[in-house]
Design a protein around this motif. Structure first.
Motif, PDB file in Angstrom:
ATOM      1  N   THR A  98      14.438   0.206   0.382  1.00 55.46           N
ATOM      2  CA  THR A  98      13.097   0.792   0.328  1.00 55.46           C
ATOM      3  C   THR A  98      12.399   0.488  -0.989  1.00 55.46           C
ATOM      4  OG1 THR A  98      14.158   2.883  -0.324  1.00 55.46           O
ATOM      5  CG2 THR A  98      13.506   2.659   1.960  1.00 55.46           C
ATOM      6  N   ASN A 150      11.781   5.931  -0.821  1.00 58.38           N
ATOM      7  CA  ASN A 150      10.418   6.270  -0.422  1.00 58.38           C
ATOM      8  C   ASN A 150       9.853   7.418  -1.246  1.00 58.38           C
ATOM      9  OD1 ASN A 150       9.715   4.399   1.595  1.00 58.38           O
ATOM     10  ND2 ASN A 150      10.926   5.479   3.123  1.00 58.38           N
ATOM     11  N   ALA A 183       4.916  -0.057  -0.394  1.00 56.79           N
ATOM     12  CA  ALA A 183       4.930   1.381  -0.154  1.00 56.79           C
ATOM     13  C   ALA A 183       4.001   2.108  -1.118  1.00 56.79           C
ATOM     14  CB  ALA A 183       6.361   1.925  -0.289  1.00 56.79           C
ATOM     15  N   TRP A 211       8.531   6.064  -4.555  1.00 60.77           N
ATOM     16  CA  TRP A 211       7.220   5.430  -4.405  1.00 60.77           C
ATOM     17  C   TRP A 211       6.131   6.482  -4.194  1.00 60.77           C
ATOM     18  CZ3 TRP A 211       7.032   1.239  -6.619  1.00 60.77           C
ATOM     19  CH2 TRP A 211       7.866   0.151  -6.373  1.00 60.77           C
TER      20      TRP A 211
END
Length: 203
Positions: free
Chosen positions: A118, A51, A124, A54
């Protein structure tokens, strides 16, 4: 600049998005139940790193550029769908009747598994690309400010995933019978399969 910005337009949506159960949380729950909380820390580290990557991409203003590489992101998405289904199948078919010593898995493997889950969701970067402009002037961010935003995102994400870890640990301590373990594994597998299906049909 960040003091004057509407930082809550980033913090609140990101916290809500991170708290919504998804395939990563299903995998986290399954790992805690089968292997224990301690062995799940590398997996969480990989999730948070994915995450953070991103978030960093979007903060640097590369969201629009990333969307141009649609075929690459489609390939990554399908790889993630396959990986999620593989984990779901392992949970569904796991034998809970006979006590088994959890298979040893290196911290590196757990870390990479969390990161893949993820990173396989390119949406995302779209989410961050939509939220960040409301909170910050992306054209005027300095490097320290970019690092601050990334660190803030990591802090939020890590706090929420650790809360999931704590909840999963308490669930694990309450589950002792093979039947309860089987139901928990299959519930987690069902959630992950549903999430994989949503990822497969969504654009």
């Amino acid at each position: 600049m960040l003091v004057d910005s509407s930082i809550w337009f980033f913090v609140v949506p990101f916290a809500i998005a991170a708290a919504i159960p998804g395939p990563a949380q299903g995998a986290l729950l399954g790992q805690v139940v089968s292997r224990g909380a301690k062995s799940t820390f590398p997996f969480i580290g990989g999730m948070v790193l994915g995450n953070a990557i991103w978030l960093l991409v979007a903060t640097l203003g590369l969201a629009a550029l990333a969307l141009q590489f649609e075929q690459v992101f489609v390939a990554v998405k399908w790889l993630g769908v396959a990986f999620i289904l593989f984990i779901a199948w392992n949970l569904w078919s796991k034998n809970t009747e006979e006590p088994q010593v959890p298979e040893k898995r290196s911290a590196t493997r757990g870390f990479l598994s969390g990161a893949l889950l993820t990173l396989s969701n390119p949406k995302a970067v779209v989410f961050f690309g939509a939220v960040l402009p409301h909170a910050f002037d992306l054209t005027a961010l300095s490097l320290p400010e970019v690092m601050f935003i990334t660190a803030l995102g990591i802090g939020i994400d890590l706090s929420i995933q650790l809360a999931y870890l704590l909840a999963a640990s308490r669930i694990r301590s309450a589950i002792r019978s093979p039947l309860a373990m089987k139901r928990m594994n299959r519930t987690s597998a069902g959630v992950m399969t549903g999430c994989a299906g949503w990822m497969a049909i969504s654009r």
